[in-house]
Design a protein around this motif. Structure first.
Motif, PDB file in Angstrom:
ATOM      1  N   GLU A  90      24.975 -43.828  -5.065  1.00 53.15           N
ATOM      2  CA  GLU A  90      25.547 -44.261  -3.896  1.00 53.15           C
ATOM      3  C   GLU A  90      26.923 -44.842  -3.583  1.00 53.15           C
ATOM      4  O   GLU A  90      27.650 -45.456  -2.756  1.00 53.15           O
ATOM      5  CB  GLU A  90      24.498 -45.923  -3.535  1.00 53.15           C
ATOM      6  CG  GLU A  90      23.190 -45.726  -3.153  1.00 53.15           C
ATOM      7  CD  GLU A  90      22.907 -45.163  -1.240  1.00 53.15           C
ATOM      8  OE1 GLU A  90      23.062 -46.187  -0.866  1.00 53.15           O
ATOM      9  OE2 GLU A  90      22.738 -44.111  -1.805  1.00 53.15           O
ATOM     10  N   ILE A  91      27.369 -45.434  -4.362  1.00 55.01           N
ATOM     11  CA  ILE A  91      29.277 -46.069  -4.996  1.00 55.01           C
ATOM     12  C   ILE A  91      29.466 -44.937  -4.572  1.00 55.01           C
ATOM     13  O   ILE A  91      31.347 -45.123  -3.934  1.00 55.01           O
ATOM     14  CB  ILE A  91      29.234 -46.728  -6.086  1.00 55.01           C
ATOM     15  CG1 ILE A  91      28.024 -48.125  -6.480  1.00 55.01           C
ATOM     16  CG2 ILE A  91      30.735 -46.806  -6.548  1.00 55.01           C
ATOM     17  CD1 ILE A  91      28.924 -48.649  -8.098  1.00 55.01           C
ATOM     18  N   HIS A  92      29.721 -44.382  -5.392  1.00 54.07           N
ATOM     19  CA  HIS A  92      30.770 -42.381  -4.765  1.00 54.07           C
ATOM     20  C   HIS A  92      30.444 -41.836  -3.452  1.00 54.07           C
ATOM     21  O   HIS A  92      31.152 -41.353  -3.247  1.00 54.07           O
ATOM     22  CB  HIS A  92      29.680 -41.878  -6.011  1.00 54.07           C
ATOM     23  CG  HIS A  92      31.045 -40.037  -6.017  1.00 54.07           C
ATOM     24  ND1 HIS A  92      29.917 -39.228  -5.501  1.00 54.07           N
ATOM     25  CD2 HIS A  92      31.990 -40.456  -7.150  1.00 54.07           C
ATOM     26  CE1 HIS A  92      31.046 -38.351  -6.122  1.00 54.07           C
ATOM     27  NE2 HIS A  92      31.760 -38.666  -6.880  1.00 54.07           N
ATOM     28  N   ALA A  93      29.277 -41.896  -3.022  1.00 47.92           N
ATOM     29  CA  ALA A  93      29.013 -41.860  -1.714  1.00 47.92           C
ATOM     30  C   ALA A  93      29.674 -42.686  -0.753  1.00 47.92           C
ATOM     31  O   ALA A  93      29.882 -42.939   0.406  1.00 47.92           O
ATOM     32  CB  ALA A  93      28.017 -41.709  -1.426  1.00 47.92           C
ATOM     33  N   GLY A  94      30.250 -43.835  -1.340  1.00 46.74           N
ATOM     34  CA  GLY A  94      31.510 -44.956  -0.482  1.00 46.74           C
ATOM     35  C   GLY A  94      30.463 -45.966   0.638  1.00 46.74           C
ATOM     36  O   GLY A  94      30.203 -46.303   1.129  1.00 46.74           O
ATOM     37  N   ARG A  95      28.633 -45.845  -0.713  1.00 50.98           N
ATOM     38  CA  ARG A  95      27.592 -47.043   0.485  1.00 50.98           C
ATOM     39  C   ARG A  95      27.880 -48.320  -0.231  1.00 50.98           C
ATOM     40  O   ARG A  95      26.747 -48.897  -0.187  1.00 50.98           O
ATOM     41  CB  ARG A  95      26.399 -46.178   0.871  1.00 50.98           C
ATOM     42  CG  ARG A  95      26.690 -44.681   1.447  1.00 50.98           C
ATOM     43  CD  ARG A  95      25.649 -43.986   1.968  1.00 50.98           C
ATOM     44  NE  ARG A  95      24.990 -43.774   0.760  1.00 50.98           N
ATOM     45  CZ  ARG A  95      25.035 -42.247   0.574  1.00 50.98           C
ATOM     46  NH1 ARG A  95      25.537 -41.768   1.526  1.00 50.98           N
ATOM     47  NH2 ARG A  95      23.954 -41.517  -0.454  1.00 50.98           N
ATOM     48  N   VAL A  96      28.737 -49.042  -0.729  1.00 50.92           N
ATOM     49  CA  VAL A  96      28.300 -49.853  -1.688  1.00 50.92           C
ATOM     50  C   VAL A  96      29.677 -50.626  -1.693  1.00 50.92           C
ATOM     51  O   VAL A  96      30.753 -50.276  -1.743  1.00 50.92           O
ATOM     52  CB  VAL A  96      28.223 -49.339  -2.698  1.00 50.92           C
ATOM     53  CG1 VAL A  96      27.738 -50.892  -3.991  1.00 50.92           C
ATOM     54  CG2 VAL A  96      26.781 -48.913  -3.430  1.00 50.92           C
ATOM     55  N   VAL A  97      29.461 -52.017  -1.262  1.00 52.29           N
ATOM     56  CA  VAL A  97      30.917 -52.976  -0.761  1.00 52.29           C
ATOM     57  C   VAL A  97      30.225 -53.889  -1.811  1.00 52.29           C
ATOM     58  O   VAL A  97      29.305 -54.184  -2.155  1.00 52.29           O
ATOM     59  CB  VAL A  97      30.379 -53.574   0.496  1.00 52.29           C
ATOM     60  CG1 VAL A  97      31.855 -54.655   0.695  1.00 52.29           C
ATOM     61  CG2 VAL A  97      30.888 -52.296   1.500  1.00 52.29           C
ATOM     62  N   PRO A  98      31.158 -54.619  -2.987  1.00 56.49           N
ATOM     63  CA  PRO A  98      31.141 -55.513  -4.048  1.00 56.49           C
ATOM     64  C   PRO A  98      31.958 -56.843  -3.140  1.00 56.49           C
ATOM     65  O   PRO A  98      32.258 -56.876  -2.248  1.00 56.49           O
ATOM     66  CB  PRO A  98      32.155 -54.846  -5.119  1.00 56.49           C
ATOM     67  CG  PRO A  98      33.160 -54.045  -4.844  1.00 56.49           C
ATOM     68  CD  PRO A  98      32.305 -53.367  -3.097  1.00 56.49           C
ATOM     69  N   VAL A  99      31.231 -57.749  -3.408  1.00 53.41           N
ATOM     70  CA  VAL A  99      31.455 -59.050  -3.115  1.00 53.41           C
ATOM     71  C   VAL A  99      31.699 -59.732  -4.054  1.00 53.41           C
ATOM     72  O   VAL A  99      30.769 -60.155  -5.010  1.00 53.41           O
ATOM     73  CB  VAL A  99      30.210 -59.710  -2.092  1.00 53.41           C
ATOM     74  CG1 VAL A  99      30.353 -61.588  -1.986  1.00 53.41           C
ATOM     75  CG2 VAL A  99      30.109 -58.629  -1.040  1.00 53.41           C
ATOM     76  N   ILE A 121      37.730 -48.972  -9.646  1.00 55.36           N
ATOM     77  CA  ILE A 121      36.509 -47.786  -9.366  1.00 55.36           C
ATOM     78  C   ILE A 121      36.671 -47.180  -8.243  1.00 55.36           C
ATOM     79  O   ILE A 121      36.351 -48.127  -7.171  1.00 55.36           O
ATOM     80  CB  ILE A 121      34.918 -48.453  -9.144  1.00 55.36           C
ATOM     81  CG1 ILE A 121      34.745 -49.036 -11.047  1.00 55.36           C
ATOM     82  CG2 ILE A 121      33.865 -47.928  -9.127  1.00 55.36           C
ATOM     83  CD1 ILE A 121      33.634 -49.659 -11.268  1.00 55.36           C
ATOM     84  N   ARG A 122      37.094 -45.973  -7.906  1.00 57.26           N
ATOM     85  CA  ARG A 122      37.076 -45.395  -6.594  1.00 57.26           C
ATOM     86  C   ARG A 122      36.775 -45.117  -5.559  1.00 57.26           C
ATOM     87  O   ARG A 122      36.712 -44.809  -4.480  1.00 57.26           O
ATOM     88  CB  ARG A 122      38.342 -44.318  -7.230  1.00 57.26           C
ATOM     89  CG  ARG A 122      39.220 -44.267  -7.861  1.00 57.26           C
ATOM     90  CD  ARG A 122      40.127 -44.960  -6.899  1.00 57.26           C
ATOM     91  NE  ARG A 122      41.202 -45.562  -8.080  1.00 57.26           N
ATOM     92  CZ  ARG A 122      42.774 -44.382  -8.081  1.00 57.26           C
ATOM     93  NH1 ARG A 122      42.474 -43.269  -6.751  1.00 57.26           N
ATOM     94  NH2 ARG A 122      43.608 -44.974  -9.041  1.00 57.26           N
ATOM     95  N   GLY A 123      34.618 -45.403  -6.004  1.00 63.50           N
ATOM     96  CA  GLY A 123      34.225 -45.257  -4.701  1.00 63.50           C
ATOM     97  C   GLY A 123      34.225 -46.408  -3.982  1.00 63.50           C
ATOM     98  O   GLY A 123      33.670 -46.164  -3.036  1.00 63.50           O
ATOM     99  N   PHE A 124      34.567 -47.250  -4.270  1.00 65.27           N
ATOM    100  CA  PHE A 124      34.589 -48.885  -3.331  1.00 65.27           C
ATOM    101  C   PHE A 124      36.002 -48.094  -2.647  1.00 65.27           C
ATOM    102  O   PHE A 124      36.792 -48.334  -2.559  1.00 65.27           O
ATOM    103  CB  PHE A 124      34.860 -50.382  -4.302  1.00 65.27           C
ATOM    104  CG  PHE A 124      33.496 -50.305  -5.208  1.00 65.27           C
ATOM    105  CD1 PHE A 124      32.425 -50.444  -5.142  1.00 65.27           C
ATOM    106  CD2 PHE A 124      33.944 -50.646  -6.751  1.00 65.27           C
ATOM    107  CE1 PHE A 124      31.142 -50.188  -5.858  1.00 65.27           C
ATOM    108  CE2 PHE A 124      32.983 -51.255  -6.867  1.00 65.27           C
ATOM    109  CZ  PHE A 124      31.684 -51.126  -6.955  1.00 65.27           C
ATOM    110  N   GLY A 125      35.449 -48.388  -1.374  1.00 67.76           N
ATOM    111  CA  GLY A 125      36.503 -48.125  -0.272  1.00 67.76           C
ATOM    112  C   GLY A 125      36.655 -50.158   0.984  1.00 67.76           C
ATOM    113  O   GLY A 125      38.234 -49.724   0.761  1.00 67.76           O
TER     114      GLY A 125
END
Length: 332
Positions: free
Chosen positions: A16-25, A118-122
């Motif tokens: 999910e992170i790699h697909a750009g679908r996770v936002v860290p808070v 972690i480049r998956g996080f946009g």
């Protein structure tokens, strides 16, 4: 849903992170600094006694967090603005102190440095006023430009200037959105320190939802990864209700749409029961959030490799190509 992450859980989260679908808070537990013995401690715990002293509170050693010191100051009948002025000075002073002792003159909180790489996080959501995540992104993401990629919300300032420039969050850019204010007085008059501040900011997000369309659209198809509760754990529930725009227990329970990684004692029994029994689309991962980030970063590296800083790579190349050298270009 409560419990340790299985191998399958980790695999799903990484994909999910790699697909750009996770936002860290980013919760305050991830903002750490070394104490006098060199042990990493939460920054706002280290500053609590100093803030209490600045505010003239008796027995400053009794305060474990800056929020507790701020609440005691206001509840004693004194004006609240000295809280923000004092904490601004303390944040800048400790930043200068840490940077002076750090290699290269820039201190980076270990967990934040790992998250930035972690480049998956946009999109990163900050819930503290400091600039530690900002500094980590400057160091870990060469394309990060603070003027374009950093936004700080304030409920009493022009909401049209507080939206993300886009909801797409693609193309390798990383954005930092500080939900609860910023220590820079040019960006925010004040920021969230104690409970009433938190209430004002969360209500402000709800009131200005129509002017923050890109921000709220960015949440629609993405999971939220809470790394340490932003403050008291009720804030997590309120933030989720605001950004999701619906009753949390009414959602279709097909897959996990939020993760909360935090120490067990920091999560009240009512919160654990709420997410575990009523909201079965949220996974509670009880444990140290900094250890969770370290494990996440390690697994990211193992799965997707180490990202190379293009600028450092180019700088390492010789000015003149040696005879017989071969250059291979590829795209993926």
């Amino acid at each position: 849903m409560q419990g340790a992450m299985t191998e399958s859980d980790w695999r799903d989260l990484l994909e999910e992170i790699h697909a750009g679908r996770v936002v860290p808070v980013i919760g305050s537990a991830l903002i750490t600094a070394p104490d006098e013995l060199g042990i990493q401690k939460p920054l706002y715990s280290l500053l609590a006694q100093r803030l209490a002293t600045e505010l003239g509170l008796s027995e400053p050693q009794a305060y474990a967090t800056t929020g507790a010191a701020a609440a005691a100051h206001v509840l004693s009948g004194r004006e609240r603005m000295p809280i923000y002025r004092s904490l601004r000075r303390l944040l800048k002073a400790i930043d200068a102190q840490l940077s002076a002792a750090a290699p290269g003159g820039q201190y980076l909180s270990p967990s934040l440095s790992q998250l930035a790489r972690i480049r998956g996080f946009g999109l990163y959501l900050g819930t503290t006023p400091d600039h530690h995540m900002l500094n980590a992104l400057r160091a870990g993401r060469p394309a990060f430009n603070a003027e374009r990629h950093h936004v700080a919300f304030h409920p009493n300032e022009a909401p049209t200037e507080r939206d993300l420039p886009t909801a797409m969050l693609r193309g390798g850019d990383a954005y930092l959105y500080q939900l609860l204010g910023d220590q820079d007085s040019l960006l925010c008059v004040d920021f969230a320190v104690w409970e009433e501040d938190l209430m004002e900011f969360v209500c402000g997000l709800l009131e200005h939802a129509d002017q923050l369309k890109n921000l709220f659209n960015a949440f629609k198809d993405r999971s939220l990864l809470f790394l340490g509760a932003p403050a008291d754990d009720w804030t997590v529930r309120f933030l989720l209700r605001v950004v999701r725009g619906q009753r949390l227990s009414s959602r279709i329970r097909e897959h996990i749409v939020e993760y909360i990684a935090d120490d067990g004692p920091e999560l009240s029994r009512s919160t654990v029961l709420y997410f575990d029994q009523a909201v079965k689309t949220t996974r509670l991962v009880c444990g140290n959030p900094n250890e969770f980030v370290a494990e996440l970063f390690s697994r990211w590296q193992q799965t997707f490799g180490v990202e190379v800083d293009d600028r450092r790579f180019l700088e390492s190349l010789p000015r003149d190509m040696p005879a017989g050298a071969v250059f291979i270009s590829y795209a993926n």
